[in-house]
Design a protein around this motif. Structure first.
Motif, PDB file in Angstrom:
ATOM      1  N   PHE A   1     -10.285  39.206  20.470  1.00  0.00           N
ATOM      2  CA  PHE A   1     -10.085  38.948  19.036  1.00  0.00           C
ATOM      3  C   PHE A   1      -8.698  39.392  18.573  1.00  0.00           C
ATOM      4  O   PHE A   1      -7.975  38.650  17.910  1.00  0.00           O
ATOM      5  CB  PHE A   1     -11.141  39.671  18.210  1.00  0.00           C
ATOM      6  N   ASP A   2      -8.323  40.602  18.947  1.00  0.00           N
ATOM      7  CA  ASP A   2      -7.063  41.156  18.453  1.00  0.00           C
ATOM      8  C   ASP A   2      -5.878  40.287  18.834  1.00  0.00           C
ATOM      9  O   ASP A   2      -5.008  39.994  18.018  1.00  0.00           O
ATOM     10  CB  ASP A   2      -6.836  42.567  19.029  1.00  0.00           C
ATOM     11  N   THR A   3      -5.823  39.889  20.124  1.00  0.00           N
ATOM     12  CA  THR A   3      -4.665  39.128  20.579  1.00  0.00           C
ATOM     13  C   THR A   3      -4.679  37.722  19.984  1.00  0.00           C
ATOM     14  O   THR A   3      -3.636  37.169  19.652  1.00  0.00           O
ATOM     15  CB  THR A   3      -4.644  39.029  22.113  1.00  0.00           C
TER      16      THR A   3
ATOM     17  N   THR B   1     -14.225  39.946  24.626  1.00  0.00           N
ATOM     18  CA  THR B   1     -14.163  41.249  23.974  1.00  0.00           C
ATOM     19  C   THR B   1     -15.371  42.084  24.370  1.00  0.00           C
ATOM     20  O   THR B   1     -15.245  43.264  24.720  1.00  0.00           O
ATOM     21  CB  THR B   1     -14.131  41.079  22.439  1.00  0.00           C
TER      22      THR B   1
ATOM     23  N   PHE C   1      -5.341  46.570  21.565  1.00  0.00           N
ATOM     24  CA  PHE C   1      -4.477  45.392  21.502  1.00  0.00           C
ATOM     25  C   PHE C   1      -3.310  45.467  22.479  1.00  0.00           C
ATOM     26  O   PHE C   1      -3.052  44.568  23.248  1.00  0.00           O
ATOM     27  CB  PHE C   1      -3.960  45.231  20.074  1.00  0.00           C
ATOM     28  N   GLU C   2      -2.621  46.599  22.431  1.00  0.00           N
ATOM     29  CA  GLU C   2      -1.334  46.697  23.118  1.00  0.00           C
ATOM     30  C   GLU C   2      -1.469  46.448  24.616  1.00  0.00           C
ATOM     31  O   GLU C   2      -0.755  45.643  25.201  1.00  0.00           O
ATOM     32  CB  GLU C   2      -0.790  48.105  22.886  1.00  0.00           C
TER      33      GLU C   2
ATOM     34  N   VAL D   1      -5.942  36.761  17.066  1.00  0.00           N
ATOM     35  CA  VAL D   1      -5.535  36.845  15.662  1.00  0.00           C
ATOM     36  C   VAL D   1      -4.023  37.013  15.558  1.00  0.00           C
ATOM     37  O   VAL D   1      -3.364  36.415  14.722  1.00  0.00           O
ATOM     38  CB  VAL D   1      -6.270  38.002  14.959  1.00  0.00           C
ATOM     39  N   TYR D   2      -3.475  37.807  16.467  1.00  0.00           N
ATOM     40  CA  TYR D   2      -2.029  38.027  16.444  1.00  0.00           C
ATOM     41  C   TYR D   2      -1.273  36.715  16.668  1.00  0.00           C
ATOM     42  O   TYR D   2      -0.356  36.383  15.924  1.00  0.00           O
ATOM     43  CB  TYR D   2      -1.644  39.048  17.511  1.00  0.00           C
TER      44      TYR D   2
ATOM     45  N   SER E   1     -16.324  52.735  18.222  1.00  0.00           N
ATOM     46  CA  SER E   1     -15.129  51.890  18.376  1.00  0.00           C
ATOM     47  C   SER E   1     -15.353  50.892  19.511  1.00  0.00           C
ATOM     48  O   SER E   1     -14.449  50.563  20.258  1.00  0.00           O
ATOM     49  CB  SER E   1     -13.916  52.757  18.654  1.00  0.00           C
TER      50      SER E   1
ATOM     51  N   ASP F   1     -13.179  47.749  19.689  1.00  0.00           N
ATOM     52  CA  ASP F   1     -11.751  48.019  19.648  1.00  0.00           C
ATOM     53  C   ASP F   1     -11.264  48.209  21.083  1.00  0.00           C
ATOM     54  O   ASP F   1     -11.210  49.303  21.599  1.00  0.00           O
ATOM     55  CB  ASP F   1     -11.507  49.276  18.804  1.00  0.00           C
TER      56      ASP F   1
ATOM     57  N   TRP G   1      -2.485  42.792  25.313  1.00  0.00           N
ATOM     58  CA  TRP G   1      -1.378  41.879  25.000  1.00  0.00           C
ATOM     59  C   TRP G   1      -0.341  41.886  26.121  1.00  0.00           C
ATOM     60  O   TRP G   1       0.181  40.855  26.513  1.00  0.00           O
ATOM     61  CB  TRP G   1      -0.752  42.291  23.670  1.00  0.00           C
TER      62      TRP G   1
END
Lengths: 285, 516
Positions: free
Chosen positions: A275-277, A98, A257-258, A279-280, A251, A254, A261
């Protein structure tokens, strides 16, 4: 000190009297300005309903949350979730991935917006400038799905344009999409292609505000175009650059994610999982 | 462009319809309760007021048909019911379901799978007694529970049945191949893994399309559904996911046979017999390689044959397909992995179905769907429109829109036992359907079952997705040459340490309890 004795007697009288009067005064003013306050209400409601009210959902972070039992009845576990997260074997890898993507974004993407804004600012043909501006704004409105789709079509080893060209000139094909080494460059390039144009808007506005007399003065002093850029234009928009930079840092983690992913696969997960992916996958899939 | 616009519009229409239906369903939840308990006494007769049944189900077709359509009316009339069915695309449905269960605002019937990964919320709800236990009713509804005992057992939770399993064949993965390519090359449909490898090589190198171009390859693969590695491994003798040895659970990746299967598949990658972008592509590209005549073979479930042939013919009217399923390993044995044998269970929440009388009415409805007229409807469509009867057999109208009007909206979401079991036989089933039906039937002899279908492991429920990914990623990286066997084994070890061992232990405990 002497007021201690006399003070209460004198001051007690005006205070109870003043209070209702002040309150009365306040309401009178509110009533007088009621339409202004009415204008303020929607904004106030927005923050209460969409920003403050949902905050109680944060409680979930401290619970072994079960959707079936709801926020109120789920078991309270304190900091256990945080403990699990920070001691997760994947934590440092996720942090590194990240962080590096965020740094790449600031180092490569952010200057691009400034450079392109400066280039556009130097254009003297009006129609050409507007045409270029319009063209480079367009990708901002594409969804990431489309951008990743285009990337796939250009780079796939199964008849993608770039690899076919490489083959034609007799070079080895490169498996861009299934390769850890290419993941970060591709993400940054996509970012630059998609968002640079949109990012120039504020800088262009700032550039339009630079006093023309400064350029005239510089020219009289014998400054060439580059010197004008360095000594007049950049100092003039320095404030805007700094503000934009700070907003950008806000940010920082951030990374989107999209996009990630969609670009992620088994072959580049070691550098691509953020992190985002994570956690998903862990929580929702 | 126009097609896209249209699909967007239908999308929003469906969304709006779904919203509208949600209100209807929730609005009728209470009234249906009152209504059904009134007519509770006459539950077994066709007379009296129709019984209202509300359902929320997953949907895999193109467009949800409007309520009150011809098919729905026919079902309502025969079963003396008033149906309120809300169907949502499966992905949306699966996201919504936990919230629906959590809120307790449920229709009479929902579709869910308590054995699916990440469904601990459903197991919790079951354990708290939120759903009817159907175990006592199995004997009372002989047609409805005419289900293979293996499948019935797979659907149970701790020895009790909490839903009607929507039965599917146990081993329904087949490989479709271009029959015209086989003919051009003078090949037979492969029966062993060696013949299969030989076929893929010739598909890649010997110009099977006879167009003078070297533009084909053997098999289209995607890691989006990583079924190929596992089925090769099972063919070589590895367990299907897990096996039990002396009460201990052994994961497939720990057996030498699994590695054999993996190395077999690596050969396909190394020799470029499969597409090189398998880790990147999704379903459309994966199927596209087969439809466009680039790949000569593709694996999928047995019921896709007709659709695949149709898509193939659109691009190349001369194309023909055939299929095979089980392949013999070098040791001469044939083995195929079995799935759970059902696709979700129809479950009845106690918050909506309040009394036993109501439950019986609903079970009665599903039992009636197995009567011949209803079975014919679900299997072939509307008589006179989708099929005609000749000599006691159904002659299927080749131009009917049966798939869109009956199969996807009613047969697949509502059918428990396959309707062809009770329907009249078909006179003109397509060649590919006949073949795949036969293959799937033959597979029953060779199936290797997964012993964990009937067991639950809290760790797997919670962290299964993450742990599975360690293994599937390692497989892909090994196949594409990014890691060596040693590194692959290191990933397996990592899987053990991060939760695999715990899962094995939990399965062993659950298994011991079950054996008692």
């Amino acid at each position: 000190m002497s007021d201690v004795m006399t003070g209460p007697v004198i001051s007690e009288q005006p205070v109870p009297k003043a209070k209702p009067r002040q309150v009365h005064e306040l309401w009178r003013r509110v009533w007088k300005e009621r339409w202004i306050y009415a204008l303020f209400l929607p904004g106030f409601a927005y923050f209460i309903i969409f920003k403050y009210w949902p905050m109680w959902g944060v409680i979930m972070a401290f619970e072994n949350y079960q959707p079936f039992q709801g926020v109120l009845d789920s078991q309270w576990v304190g900091l256990e979730n945080f403990q699990r997260f920070f001691s997760d074997p994947a934590f440092w890898q996720l942090f590194r991935n990240t962080f590096i993507l965020a740094v790449y974004n600031i180092v490569f993407f952010f200057p691009c917006t400034i450079i392109v804004a400066l280039l556009l600012n130097e254009l003297r043909l009006r129609w050409f400038k507007s045409a270029v501006q319009t063209l480079i704004y367009i990708p901002h409105f594409f969804s990431w799905t489309v951008v990743v789709g285009i990337t796939y079509m250009l780079l796939t080893t199964q008849g993608g344009l770039v690899n076919e060209l490489l083959k034609m000139v007799g070079l080895h094909q490169v498996n861009f999409l299934e390769n850890s080494a290419w993941f970060r460059p591709l993400i940054v390039i996509q970012d630059i292609w998609k968002e640079t144009g949109w990012g120039t808007i504020i800088f262009l506005a700032a550039l339009a505000g630079v006093n023309v007399e400064l350029y005239e003065a510089a020219r009289i002093d014998g400054a060439n175009r580059l010197q004008q850029l360095w000594h007049v234009t950049l100092p003039a928009i320095r404030g805007v650059i700094i503000v934009m930079f700070i907003l950008r840092l806000g940010s920082f983690l951030d990374v989107g994610f999209e996009q990630i992913w969609l670009m992620l696969n088994a072959m580049n997960r070691d550098v691509g999982e953020v992190f985002d992916t994570y956690v998903y996958t862990l929580g929702l899939q | 462009m126009e097609a896209k616009k249209k699909s967007v519009m239908t999308g929003s229409a469906v969304a709006a319809g779904a919203l509208f239906l949600t209100t209807i369903v929730s609005g009728c939840g209470g009234s249906s309760g009152g209504n059904t308990s009134n007519s509770g006494a006459s539950s077994d007769s066709n007379s009296g007021e129709p019984v209202t049944i509300t359902m929320s189900l997953n949907f895999d077709g193109k467009e949800v048909p409007k309520p009150g359509n011809e098919v729905e009316k026919a079902i309502e009339k025969y079963t003396n019911t008033k149906l309120k069915i809300q169907e949502l695309p499966s992905t949306t449905y699966n996201q919504k379901l936990p919230v629906m269960v959590a809120s307790g605002d449920l229709p009479d019937v929902i579709a869910a799978d308590p054995h699916a990964q990440g469904s601990s919320w459903l197991l919790n709800a079951i354990q708290q007694g939120q759903f009817w236990d159907l175990t006592p009713y199995i004997k009372q509804y002989p047609k409805l529970f005419n289900i293979n005992p293996i499948i019935l057992k797979n659907a149970e939770v701790n020895g009790h049945l909490y839903g009607l399993p929507r039965v599917r064949p146990l081993a329904r993965n087949v490989t479709f191949v271009r029959a015209d390519w086989l003919k051009n090359l003078g090949l037979q449909v492969p029966k062993t893994l060696d013949q299969y490898l030989d076929m893929l090589r010739k598909f890649t190198h010997d110009d099977p399309g006879k167009d003078g171009k070297n533009d084909t390859f053997g098999l289209s693969v995607t890691t989006a559904f990583s079924t190929t590695v596992d089925s090769f491994a099972v063919a070589f003798g590895a367990p299907n996911n897990w096996k039990v040895v002396n009460g201990k659970f052994i994961k497939d990746v720990d057996t030498p046979q699994y590695l054999k299967g993996l190395e077999f598949e690596k050969k396909l990658y190394d020799e470029h017999l499969v597409n090189s972008d398998s880790a990147v592509i999704q379903r459309p590209q994966w199927e596209g390689y087969f439809f466009d005549g680039k790949a000569g073979a593709i694996g999928n479930t047995s019921n896709t044959g007709d659709a695949y042939l149709a898509s193939l013919k659109q691009n190349n009217p001369k194309a023909e397909i055939t299929a095979f399923s089980a392949l013999a390993a070098p040791d001469g044995q044939i083995r195929v992995p079995a799935g759970p044998g059902y696709n979700g269970e129809l479950m009845f929440p106690k918050s909506a179905v309040k009394t036993e009388a109501q439950l019986k009415q609903i079970l009665n409805f599903f039992e009636k769907l197995d009567d011949r007229p209803m079975a014919n409807l679900l299997a072939y469509g509307i008589k006179g429109k989708d099929y005609t009867v000749k000599n006691g057999k159904a002659v299927i109208n080749p131009n009917s829109d049966y798939n869109d009007t009956v199969a996807y909206p009613y047969r697949f979401p509502l059918g428990v036992v396959d309707p062809t079991t009770y329907a009249i036989p078909a006179a003109n089933l397509s060649a590919i359907d006949q073949l795949t039906n036969k293959l799937v039937e033959e597979n029953d002899k060779y199936v290797v079952t997964d012993p964990t279908y009937t067991l639950t492991s809290p760790t797997y429920q919670q962290r299964g997705a993450q742990l599975d990914k360690i293994l599937t990623d390692a497989n892909t990286q090994f196949l594409l040459g990014k890691i060596t066997v040693q590194q692959w084994k290191a990933q397996v070890k990592k899987w053990h340490e991060e939760g695999g061992d715990q899962i094995a232990k939990e399965y062993a405990e659950a298994y011991a309890k079950q054996q008692k």
